[in-house]
Design a protein around this motif. Structure first.
Motif, PDB file in Angstrom:
ATOM      1  N   GLU A   1      40.115 -11.196  36.353  1.00  0.00           N
ATOM      2  CA  GLU A   1      38.714 -11.218  36.776  1.00  0.00           C
ATOM      3  C   GLU A   1      38.574 -11.785  38.184  1.00  0.00           C
ATOM      4  OE1 GLU A   1      39.917 -12.501  34.034  1.00  0.00           O
ATOM      5  OE2 GLU A   1      39.195 -11.104  32.510  1.00  0.00           O
ATOM      6  N   ALA A   2      39.329 -12.854  38.475  1.00  0.00           N
ATOM      7  CA  ALA A   2      39.268 -13.459  39.809  1.00  0.00           C
ATOM      8  C   ALA A   2      39.899 -12.543  40.845  1.00  0.00           C
ATOM      9  CB  ALA A   2      39.960 -14.818  39.798  1.00  0.00           C
ATOM     10  N   THR A   3      40.971 -11.832  40.447  1.00  0.00           N
ATOM     11  CA  THR A   3      41.605 -10.891  41.362  1.00  0.00           C
ATOM     12  C   THR A   3      40.624  -9.797  41.755  1.00  0.00           C
ATOM     13  OG1 THR A   3      43.785 -11.313  40.380  1.00  0.00           O
ATOM     14  CG2 THR A   3      43.540  -9.308  41.661  1.00  0.00           C
ATOM     15  N   ARG A   4      39.869  -9.296  40.770  1.00  0.00           N
ATOM     16  CA  ARG A   4      38.853  -8.283  41.062  1.00  0.00           C
ATOM     17  C   ARG A   4      37.799  -8.831  42.018  1.00  0.00           C
ATOM     18  NH1 ARG A   4      38.891  -7.651  35.299  1.00  0.00           N
ATOM     19  NH2 ARG A   4      40.121  -5.827  34.666  1.00  0.00           N
ATOM     20  N   ALA A   5      37.385 -10.077  41.751  1.00  0.00           N
ATOM     21  CA  ALA A   5      36.296 -10.670  42.526  1.00  0.00           C
ATOM     22  C   ALA A   5      36.653 -10.835  43.995  1.00  0.00           C
ATOM     23  CB  ALA A   5      35.918 -12.030  41.932  1.00  0.00           C
ATOM     24  N   ILE A   6      37.938 -11.035  44.279  1.00  0.00           N
ATOM     25  CA  ILE A   6      38.346 -11.231  45.669  1.00  0.00           C
ATOM     26  C   ILE A   6      37.940 -10.038  46.525  1.00  0.00           C
ATOM     27  CG2 ILE A   6      40.370 -11.360  47.190  1.00  0.00           C
ATOM     28  CD1 ILE A   6      41.725 -13.016  44.987  1.00  0.00           C
ATOM     29  N   PHE A   7      38.072  -8.830  45.980  1.00  0.00           N
ATOM     30  CA  PHE A   7      37.772  -7.635  46.760  1.00  0.00           C
ATOM     31  C   PHE A   7      36.272  -7.321  46.793  1.00  0.00           C
ATOM     32  CE2 PHE A   7      42.260  -7.171  45.822  1.00  0.00           C
ATOM     33  CZ  PHE A   7      42.754  -6.808  47.065  1.00  0.00           C
ATOM     34  N   HIS A   8      35.489  -8.139  46.132  1.00  0.00           N
ATOM     35  CA  HIS A   8      34.037  -8.028  46.243  1.00  0.00           C
ATOM     36  C   HIS A   8      33.477  -9.232  46.997  1.00  0.00           C
ATOM     37  CE1 HIS A   8      33.660  -4.499  43.604  1.00  0.00           C
ATOM     38  NE2 HIS A   8      34.672  -5.031  42.950  1.00  0.00           N
ATOM     39  N   THR A   9      34.380  -9.962  47.640  1.00  0.00           N
ATOM     40  CA  THR A   9      33.997 -11.119  48.451  1.00  0.00           C
ATOM     41  C   THR A   9      34.090 -10.735  49.913  1.00  0.00           C
ATOM     42  OG1 THR A   9      34.922 -12.618  46.780  1.00  0.00           O
ATOM     43  CG2 THR A   9      34.578 -13.520  48.984  1.00  0.00           C
ATOM     44  N   PRO A  10      33.103 -11.080  50.731  1.00  0.00           N
ATOM     45  CA  PRO A  10      33.200 -10.777  52.166  1.00  0.00           C
ATOM     46  C   PRO A  10      34.504 -11.301  52.746  1.00  0.00           C
ATOM     47  CG  PRO A  10      31.002 -11.560  51.624  1.00  0.00           C
ATOM     48  CD  PRO A  10      31.836 -11.750  50.387  1.00  0.00           C
TER      49      PRO A  10
ATOM     50  N   PRO B   1      35.490 -12.786  55.521  1.00  0.00           N
ATOM     51  CA  PRO B   1      35.596 -14.163  56.037  1.00  0.00           C
ATOM     52  C   PRO B   1      35.688 -15.202  54.915  1.00  0.00           C
ATOM     53  CG  PRO B   1      33.923 -12.953  57.244  1.00  0.00           C
ATOM     54  CD  PRO B   1      34.295 -12.098  56.076  1.00  0.00           C
ATOM     55  N   GLU B   2      34.952 -14.980  53.812  1.00  0.00           N
ATOM     56  CA  GLU B   2      35.010 -15.923  52.691  1.00  0.00           C
ATOM     57  C   GLU B   2      36.358 -15.856  51.981  1.00  0.00           C
ATOM     58  OE1 GLU B   2      31.706 -15.725  50.006  1.00  0.00           O
ATOM     59  OE2 GLU B   2      30.278 -15.310  51.628  1.00  0.00           O
ATOM     60  N   ALA B   3      36.880 -14.635  51.799  1.00  0.00           N
ATOM     61  CA  ALA B   3      38.193 -14.484  51.171  1.00  0.00           C
ATOM     62  C   ALA B   3      39.266 -15.160  52.015  1.00  0.00           C
ATOM     63  CB  ALA B   3      38.513 -13.004  50.994  1.00  0.00           C
ATOM     64  N   ARG B   4      39.157 -15.019  53.329  1.00  0.00           N
ATOM     65  CA  ARG B   4      40.112 -15.671  54.229  1.00  0.00           C
ATOM     66  C   ARG B   4      40.023 -17.187  54.103  1.00  0.00           C
ATOM     67  NH1 ARG B   4      42.907 -15.398  59.137  1.00  0.00           N
ATOM     68  NH2 ARG B   4      42.604 -17.247  60.436  1.00  0.00           N
ATOM     69  N   ALA B   5      38.802 -17.708  54.033  1.00  0.00           N
ATOM     70  CA  ALA B   5      38.621 -19.159  53.918  1.00  0.00           C
ATOM     71  C   ALA B   5      39.228 -19.684  52.621  1.00  0.00           C
ATOM     72  CB  ALA B   5      37.132 -19.499  53.994  1.00  0.00           C
ATOM     73  N   MET B   6      39.059 -18.937  51.518  1.00  0.00           N
ATOM     74  CA  MET B   6      39.645 -19.359  50.245  1.00  0.00           C
ATOM     75  C   MET B   6      41.166 -19.394  50.327  1.00  0.00           C
ATOM     76  SD  MET B   6      37.385 -17.739  47.136  1.00  0.00           S
ATOM     77  CE  MET B   6      37.429 -16.042  47.692  1.00  0.00           C
ATOM     78  N   MET B   7      41.732 -18.353  50.937  1.00  0.00           N
ATOM     79  CA  MET B   7      43.184 -18.316  51.059  1.00  0.00           C
ATOM     80  C   MET B   7      43.691 -19.458  51.932  1.00  0.00           C
ATOM     81  SD  MET B   7      44.552 -16.125  49.161  1.00  0.00           S
ATOM     82  CE  MET B   7      46.141 -16.577  49.848  1.00  0.00           C
TER      83      MET B   7
ATOM     84  N   TYR C   1      41.682  -5.612  54.230  1.00  0.00           N
ATOM     85  CA  TYR C   1      42.111  -6.829  53.538  1.00  0.00           C
ATOM     86  C   TYR C   1      43.608  -7.062  53.762  1.00  0.00           C
ATOM     87  CZ  TYR C   1      37.909  -8.157  50.952  1.00  0.00           C
ATOM     88  OH  TYR C   1      36.669  -8.633  50.619  1.00  0.00           O
ATOM     89  N   ASP C   2      44.385  -5.992  53.741  1.00  0.00           N
ATOM     90  CA  ASP C   2      45.826  -6.154  53.926  1.00  0.00           C
ATOM     91  C   ASP C   2      46.139  -6.615  55.342  1.00  0.00           C
ATOM     92  OD1 ASP C   2      48.826  -5.065  54.235  1.00  0.00           O
ATOM     93  OD2 ASP C   2      48.335  -5.290  52.118  1.00  0.00           O
ATOM     94  N   ARG C   3      45.416  -6.125  56.315  1.00  0.00           N
ATOM     95  CA  ARG C   3      45.629  -6.572  57.696  1.00  0.00           C
ATOM     96  C   ARG C   3      45.248  -8.040  57.860  1.00  0.00           C
ATOM     97  NH1 ARG C   3      43.329  -1.056  60.510  1.00  0.00           N
ATOM     98  NH2 ARG C   3      45.322   0.069  60.525  1.00  0.00           N
ATOM     99  N   GLU C   4      44.217  -8.456  57.152  1.00  0.00           N
ATOM    100  CA  GLU C   4      43.837  -9.872  57.193  1.00  0.00           C
ATOM    101  C   GLU C   4      44.956 -10.727  56.599  1.00  0.00           C
ATOM    102  OE1 GLU C   4      41.750 -12.970  58.386  1.00  0.00           O
ATOM    103  OE2 GLU C   4      40.975 -10.929  58.653  1.00  0.00           O
ATOM    104  N   LEU C   5      45.541 -10.255  55.510  1.00  0.00           N
ATOM    105  CA  LEU C   5      46.662 -10.967  54.910  1.00  0.00           C
ATOM    106  C   LEU C   5      47.832 -11.036  55.886  1.00  0.00           C
ATOM    107  CD1 LEU C   5      48.236 -12.271  52.590  1.00  0.00           C
ATOM    108  CD2 LEU C   5      48.722  -9.977  51.715  1.00  0.00           C
TER     109      LEU C   5
END
Length: 333
Positions: free
Chosen positions: A72-81, A83-89, A125-129
């Motif tokens: 569920e959390a994995t799914r949610a990551i791709f529905h997160t803007p 910049p927020e996903a980057r901040a969490m990582m 998302y992959d480029r951000e990673l």
């Protein structure tokens, strides 16, 4: 793989996916790195493979050194803007360094991102990673299962990765996987039945032939069956008969044989084959791990005392209610 590597892999089968993932996780634990696994329904298979490999993973799971992000959390990551996903990582990456770990690595298919606009968002998302990998020196392995990605999608994702992991394979039909581990040894994973029985016969024939032609090759032809979950009667008989055909100078050695497979071999005459040696997998290691509690099997050291995991905040979507910032494995199951 080393810190700063961002690599993709395209497994041929579930067995290879579990093999590659478990190796990646075990390597991180050995290096005293924190390991994050994004679950997409494969976590149980990876943990079982770790158990087959005698990797001590129970304590790293308990301390947070190894964390499994629930589906569920994995799914949610791709529905997160983004910049927020980057901040969490970044919070988890920097928190791992602050907690005293030697590094940070992550893996998983993250195929839940495919339900968003393809390919722009997923590639984004992959480029951000990739940027985080370069910036923080972490290690990332992205898995692309052919059952969940089209050929077009796989080729597109190959293009955005700097490297692709190449895994040697002797045989893989989706049901049985065979990997050469030495000149006269191999590892079998999955199931043996009428469909792939000839492949095992060819493996034994060619390996024995090579051993007989070499003056330096070991006299034992070894098959590791730690990850072989099933063998039918005819295939077991075929193994016994193959061993009976070995010359006196050579032996067929089956190692880490699961109890279920051992029972079939015993009923098919294995104890009476002079050129066959069977070593059973330690009884405590043949259990499917089912959550917190004693780990079935041990052996490989998973690092020293792991520091407590840092807090990540409830809105990060990765907390387990215990305040450690990482998910509870029971949620992933």
């Amino acid at each position: 793989m080393s810190p700063g590597d961002h690599v993709c892999a395209v497994p041929l089968s579930e067995e290879q996916l579990w093999e590659v993932s478990a190796d990646f996780v075990a390597d991180g634990l050995d290096r005293n790195e924190r390991v994050l696994y994004f679950d997409d329904g494969t976590a149980e298979g990876v943990l079982n493979r770790l158990s087959d490999d005698r990797v001590a993973f129970e304590r790293p799971l308990r301390t947070g050194q190894l964390a499994i992000v629930p589906a569920e959390a994995t799914r949610a990551i791709f529905h997160t803007p983004l910049p927020e996903a980057r901040a969490m990582m970044l919070e988890h990456i920097d928190g791992s360094t602050a907690a005293g770990y030697a590094g940070f690595r992550m893996t998983g298919q993250m195929s839940y991102g495919l339900d968003r606009q393809w390919p722009a968002t997923f590639v984004e998302y992959d480029r951000e990673l990739d940027g985080l990998v370069r910036e923080r020196g972490i290690t990332a392995l992205c898995l692309y299962d052919r059952r969940r990605y089209s050929d077009e999608q796989i080729e597109r994702m190959r293009d955005v990765h700097r490297k692709e992991l190449s895994v040697p394979t002797a045989y893989d039909d989706g049901l049985l996987r065979v990997v050469r581990t030495g000149p006269t040894s191999a590892r079998l994973s999955g199931e043996v039945d009428h469909s792939n029985r000839p492949a095992i016969a060819r493996l034994l024939e060619t390996t024995l032939d090579d051993a007989l032609r070499s003056h330096s090759a070991p006299s034992d032809i070894e098959l590791n069956l730690a990850s072989l979950r099933f063998i039918d009667v005819a295939s077991a008989v075929s193994l016994v008969h193959a061993a009976e055909g070995f010359p006196d100078t050579h032996r067929l050695v089956l190692t880490d044989v699961r109890p279920g497979v051992l029972r079939v071999l015993d009923r098919c005459g294995a104890p009476f084959a002079a050129q066959l040696t069977v070593h059973e997998f330690p009884a405590t290691s043949d259990t499917v791990w089912a959550g917190p509690g004693p780990v079935p099997g041990s052996g490989r050291h998973a690092g020293g005392d792991a520091p407590a995991a840092p807090s990540a905040g409830a809105d990060a979507g990765w907390t387990d209610g215990h305040g450690d910032g990482f998910p509870d494995l029971r949620e992933a199951r």
